[in-house]
Each structure stands twice: as structure tokens, then as C-alpha cells.
Design an enzyme around this catalytic site. Structure first.
Site, PDB file in Angstrom:
ATOM      1  N   GLY A   1       0.823  -1.202   0.000  1.00 25.98           N
ATOM      2  CA  GLY A   1       0.000   0.000   0.000  1.00 25.98           C
ATOM      3  C   GLY A   1       0.857   1.252   0.000  1.00 25.98           C
ATOM      4  N   GLN A  12       3.180   9.899   1.443  1.00 23.37           N
ATOM      5  CA  GLN A  12       4.470   9.220   1.273  1.00 23.37           C
ATOM      6  C   GLN A  12       5.207   9.684   0.021  1.00 23.37           C
ATOM      7  OE1 GLN A  12       2.662   5.089   2.069  1.00 23.37           O
ATOM      8  NE2 GLN A  12       4.755   4.904   2.813  1.00 23.37           N
ATOM      9  N   CYS A  23       6.705  -0.621   6.260  1.00 22.99           N
ATOM     10  CA  CYS A  23       6.240   0.587   5.584  1.00 22.99           C
ATOM     11  C   CYS A  23       7.330   1.043   4.616  1.00 22.99           C
ATOM     12  CB  CYS A  23       5.962   1.675   6.624  1.00 22.99           C
ATOM     13  SG  CYS A  23       5.430   3.238   5.910  1.00 22.99           S
ATOM     14  N   LEU A  24       6.926   1.428   3.412  1.00 18.28           N
ATOM     15  CA  LEU A  24       7.906   1.884   2.421  1.00 18.28           C
ATOM     16  C   LEU A  24       8.649   3.128   2.895  1.00 18.28           C
ATOM     17  CD1 LEU A  24       5.810   1.337  -0.832  1.00 18.28           C
ATOM     18  CD2 LEU A  24       7.744  -0.039  -0.027  1.00 18.28           C
ATOM     19  N   HIS A  83      -3.284   0.665   8.397  1.00 19.46           N
ATOM     20  CA  HIS A  83      -1.961   1.279   8.247  1.00 19.46           C
ATOM     21  C   HIS A  83      -2.013   2.488   7.301  1.00 19.46           C
ATOM     22  CE1 HIS A  83       2.571   0.872   7.629  1.00 19.46           C
ATOM     23  NE2 HIS A  83       2.212   1.695   6.655  1.00 19.46           N
ATOM     24  N   GLU A  84      -2.618   2.288   6.129  1.00 23.80           N
ATOM     25  CA  GLU A  84      -2.619   3.353   5.113  1.00 23.80           C
ATOM     26  C   GLU A  84      -3.482   4.545   5.544  1.00 23.80           C
ATOM     27  OE1 GLU A  84      -0.427   3.256   2.915  1.00 23.80           O
ATOM     28  OE2 GLU A  84       0.072   1.150   3.191  1.00 23.80           O
ATOM     29  N   HIS A  95      -1.737   6.895   7.794  1.00 23.43           N
ATOM     30  CA  HIS A  95      -0.810   7.813   7.106  1.00 23.43           C
ATOM     31  C   HIS A  95      -1.503   9.152   6.820  1.00 23.43           C
ATOM     32  CE1 HIS A  95       2.963   5.841   6.270  1.00 23.43           C
ATOM     33  NE2 HIS A  95       2.398   4.771   5.742  1.00 23.43           N
TER      34      HIS A  95
HETATM   35 NI    NI Z   1       3.259   2.942   5.377  1.00 20.65          NI
END
Ligand code: NI
Length: 160
Positions: free
Chosen positions: A46, A51, A88-89, A130-131, A134
């Protein structure tokens, strides 16, 4: 379409509350296309707009060949519990142990502004939570109980 640079948790954009999308135009469609390409390239599950430095409430998800575009998403229902590894990226190379609901239902708009609901269990429910966090400037590292080693993460998925 174009690849966008993924920012790390050290950037201020990752810690701010994002604004709702109000215009469902070509600019939004380009953003969604770029986010999907960037997510695919990074081989993540995701990606949220902050991000890539865009403070708008937009999320893309790609899990088990299910691709979702979520604009102005809201968590409307959760139930159960799961505890497992989360990455997480924007926190590259790290994993944490995080408790999440086992099931989650999200209400969101598509790229044309139409509202829809989507539900998920296990990894998809984890990804929704999670997303969406953000978009309010929060990272999983704020709620994890501890870091996990690569071996622990591997063992978790081998047993699954
Ligand atoms: Ni993330």
C-alpha cells in the site's frame, strides 16, 4: 505515468494531517496512476499520498492482485484482532510487531467521486488501518510493541 520518490519518516510530510480531495479531475487521476506505478515498482502492499509528499487523502493498495484506489477513505467498521509483522515503504528495511483488527470495512470514493464500501480480513484489514493512519500523519512505529528481525518475519509468513 511517472514514478514518484517515496519519502521516509524523517520528512515532515509524513507527520501531517492530509486534506480531503474535492476535485475528481485529471490531476487526481494522474496522481492515482503515479501512485500505483510507484507502489508496483517498490513492490509494496500500500501507498498513501503523503508518502510521495502530497498532503491529500488518497491511498492505493495492491494485495494478491486486488488493486484498490481509495479517495477520502474512512474506517467504518472493525472487529477481531490480529498481531503480526508490519512494514512501511517510508521506514525501509524495518519490521515491527503490531496489533490490528482482524476485519475492517472502509468507505471511500473512487477516482470519479462515487462512494463505495470495501471490506477485508487479515493482511488487507491490516493494510487499510496502516494506510488510513498515514492520512492523519501517523506511522505504525507509534503503536508497535517491538521491532522484529527478518528471521521472525520470515517465520511468521512460513507458518501462515
Ligand atoms: Ni506505510
Amino acid at each position: 505515468m511517472a514514478l514518484r520518490k517515496i519519502m521516509t519518516h524523517k520528512e515532515p510530510q509524513l507527520h501531517q494531517v492530509c486534506r480531503p480531495v474535492t476535485e475528481f479531475n485529471g490531476r487526481l487521476h494522474r496522481l492515482l496512476d503515479d501512485m500505483l506505478e510507484t507502489l508496483d515498482e517498490a513492490q509494496g502492499a500500500g501507498l498513501a499520498a503523503p508518502q510521495i509528499g502530497i498532503l491529500r487523502r488518497v491511498v492505493v493498495i495492491d494485495i494478491d492482485d486486488e488493486v484498490l484506489e481509495l479517495v477520502n477513505p474512512e474506517l467504518v467498521e472493525t472487529s477481531g484482532e490480529q498481531e503480526g509483522p508490519e512494514g512501511c515503504l517510508s521506514v525501509p528495511g524495518k519490521w515491527g510487531l503490531v496489533k490490528r483488527p482482524y476485519y475492517a470495512k472502509v468507505r471511500a470514493q473512487d477516482r470519479h467521486g462515487n462512494w463505495f464500501e470495501v471490506e477485508g480480513e487479515e493482511l488487507l484489514a491490516r493494510c487499510f488501518c496502516h494506510e488510513l493512519e498515514h492520512l492523519d500523519g501517523h506511522l505504525y512505529t507509534e503503536k508497535m510493541s517491538r521491532w522484529m528481525t527478518d528471521e521472525e518475519v520470515q517465520d511468521y509468513y512460513d507458518e501462515a
